[in-house]
Scaffold this motif. Sequence first.
Motif, PDB file in Angstrom:
ATOM      1  N   SER A   1       3.355   8.131   0.027  1.00  0.00           N
ATOM      2  CA  SER A   1       2.129   7.933   0.800  1.00  0.00           C
ATOM      3  C   SER A   1       1.999   6.464   1.192  1.00  0.00           C
ATOM      4  O   SER A   1       2.536   5.576   0.524  1.00  0.00           O
ATOM      5  CB  SER A   1       0.893   8.390   0.020  1.00  0.00           C
ATOM      6  N   TYR A   2       1.293   6.253   2.281  1.00  0.00           N
ATOM      7  CA  TYR A   2       1.057   4.915   2.805  1.00  0.00           C
ATOM      8  C   TYR A   2      -0.395   4.820   3.236  1.00  0.00           C
ATOM      9  O   TYR A   2      -0.850   5.615   4.058  1.00  0.00           O
ATOM     10  CB  TYR A   2       1.979   4.639   3.996  1.00  0.00           C
ATOM     11  N   ARG A   3      -1.122   3.874   2.663  1.00  0.00           N
ATOM     12  CA  ARG A   3      -2.521   3.667   3.043  1.00  0.00           C
ATOM     13  C   ARG A   3      -2.561   2.588   4.116  1.00  0.00           C
ATOM     14  O   ARG A   3      -2.401   1.403   3.836  1.00  0.00           O
ATOM     15  CB  ARG A   3      -3.367   3.265   1.842  1.00  0.00           C
ATOM     16  N   SER A   4      -2.755   3.002   5.366  1.00  0.00           N
ATOM     17  CA  SER A   4      -2.749   2.071   6.495  1.00  0.00           C
ATOM     18  C   SER A   4      -4.113   1.419   6.723  1.00  0.00           C
ATOM     19  O   SER A   4      -4.215   0.438   7.449  1.00  0.00           O
ATOM     20  CB  SER A   4      -2.306   2.791   7.769  1.00  0.00           C
ATOM     21  N   HIS A   5      -5.123   1.992   6.101  1.00  0.00           N
ATOM     22  CA  HIS A   5      -6.508   1.530   6.270  1.00  0.00           C
ATOM     23  C   HIS A   5      -7.258   2.035   5.039  1.00  0.00           C
ATOM     24  O   HIS A   5      -6.848   3.042   4.462  1.00  0.00           O
ATOM     25  CB  HIS A   5      -7.066   2.146   7.564  1.00  0.00           C
TER      26      HIS A   5
ATOM     27  N   THR B   1      -4.795   7.572   4.978  1.00  0.00           N
ATOM     28  CA  THR B   1      -3.569   7.647   4.187  1.00  0.00           C
ATOM     29  C   THR B   1      -2.609   8.626   4.851  1.00  0.00           C
ATOM     30  O   THR B   1      -2.993   9.749   5.193  1.00  0.00           O
ATOM     31  CB  THR B   1      -3.855   8.102   2.742  1.00  0.00           C
ATOM     32  N   TRP B   2      -1.376   8.193   5.031  1.00  0.00           N
ATOM     33  CA  TRP B   2      -0.300   9.022   5.580  1.00  0.00           C
ATOM     34  C   TRP B   2       0.533   9.543   4.422  1.00  0.00           C
ATOM     35  O   TRP B   2       0.862   8.793   3.503  1.00  0.00           O
ATOM     36  CB  TRP B   2       0.569   8.203   6.521  1.00  0.00           C
ATOM     37  N   SER B   3       0.895  10.824   4.448  1.00  0.00           N
ATOM     38  CA  SER B   3       1.611  11.422   3.324  1.00  0.00           C
ATOM     39  C   SER B   3       2.837  12.197   3.793  1.00  0.00           C
ATOM     40  O   SER B   3       2.840  12.792   4.873  1.00  0.00           O
ATOM     41  CB  SER B   3       0.702  12.390   2.558  1.00  0.00           C
TER      42      SER B   3
ATOM     43  N   PRO C   1       0.788  -1.224   0.000  1.00  0.00           N
ATOM     44  CA  PRO C   1       0.000   0.000   0.000  1.00  0.00           C
ATOM     45  C   PRO C   1       0.829   1.288   0.000  1.00  0.00           C
ATOM     46  O   PRO C   1       0.325   2.350   0.349  1.00  0.00           O
ATOM     47  CB  PRO C   1      -0.811  -0.119   1.283  1.00  0.00           C
ATOM     48  N   PHE C   2       2.098   1.204  -0.405  1.00  0.00           N
ATOM     49  CA  PHE C   2       2.930   2.401  -0.533  1.00  0.00           C
ATOM     50  C   PHE C   2       2.828   2.931  -1.954  1.00  0.00           C
ATOM     51  O   PHE C   2       2.709   2.151  -2.909  1.00  0.00           O
ATOM     52  CB  PHE C   2       4.398   2.083  -0.216  1.00  0.00           C
ATOM     53  N   TRP C   3       2.896   4.248  -2.107  1.00  0.00           N
ATOM     54  CA  TRP C   3       2.922   4.901  -3.413  1.00  0.00           C
ATOM     55  C   TRP C   3       3.961   5.998  -3.327  1.00  0.00           C
ATOM     56  O   TRP C   3       4.118   6.645  -2.287  1.00  0.00           O
ATOM     57  CB  TRP C   3       1.560   5.493  -3.757  1.00  0.00           C
TER      58      TRP C   3
END
Length: 183
Positions: free
Chosen positions: A143-147, A151-153, A105-107
């Motif tokens: 970015s990281y989608r943890s759920h 999303t954490w950026s 889930p990382f971009w």
Amino acid sequence: PSFEVANTYSKASTVVTHADIAQLVVPKWRIGASADYERQTHDGSSLRDNDYTGLGASAQYLGFGPKIVPRVGFVEGRRNVPELQNESYRSTDYFAELSTDAYWPFWGSIAYHTRGKGYSVNNPIATNFHRDETGPSWEVYLSYRSHPRITWSLYGSYDSVNSSAPNADFSTSLLLAGVSYRL
């Protein structure tokens, strides 16, 4: 804060509008166009209030799949500062960008820009008479989608500016972190 007028920071309210359109024109190639409008109003003084308009185009290669997506393009723009015409300028931004979601889930994306500003000042005693600024710029976005809703950026940029004005070269960097929640 705003940095676009007089190469100094000041507190400003900024409204940004951006539109993008892209079309797959042949297999694996997407061509796009963009339009930007920005309005800045500065607290305490209208001298630095300004408008920016820009139009751009880009080409994106999709042949590697979503794992690696390269894109190149340009944006031509103009910043108009009505009460300080000495600070109005035209700008050109050429860019190359590489994005990936190979490790979902990382971009992430990294972009290299080569920007130029030319001040359209006709008064030979004005400080920006025939002034030009050029220089490279780097941007990194992760970015990281943890759920599914969270999303954490993290965004970082570095600009290096070479000016035709004496003693006006500078560099600047920016780091932003945030979290977004989708309703």
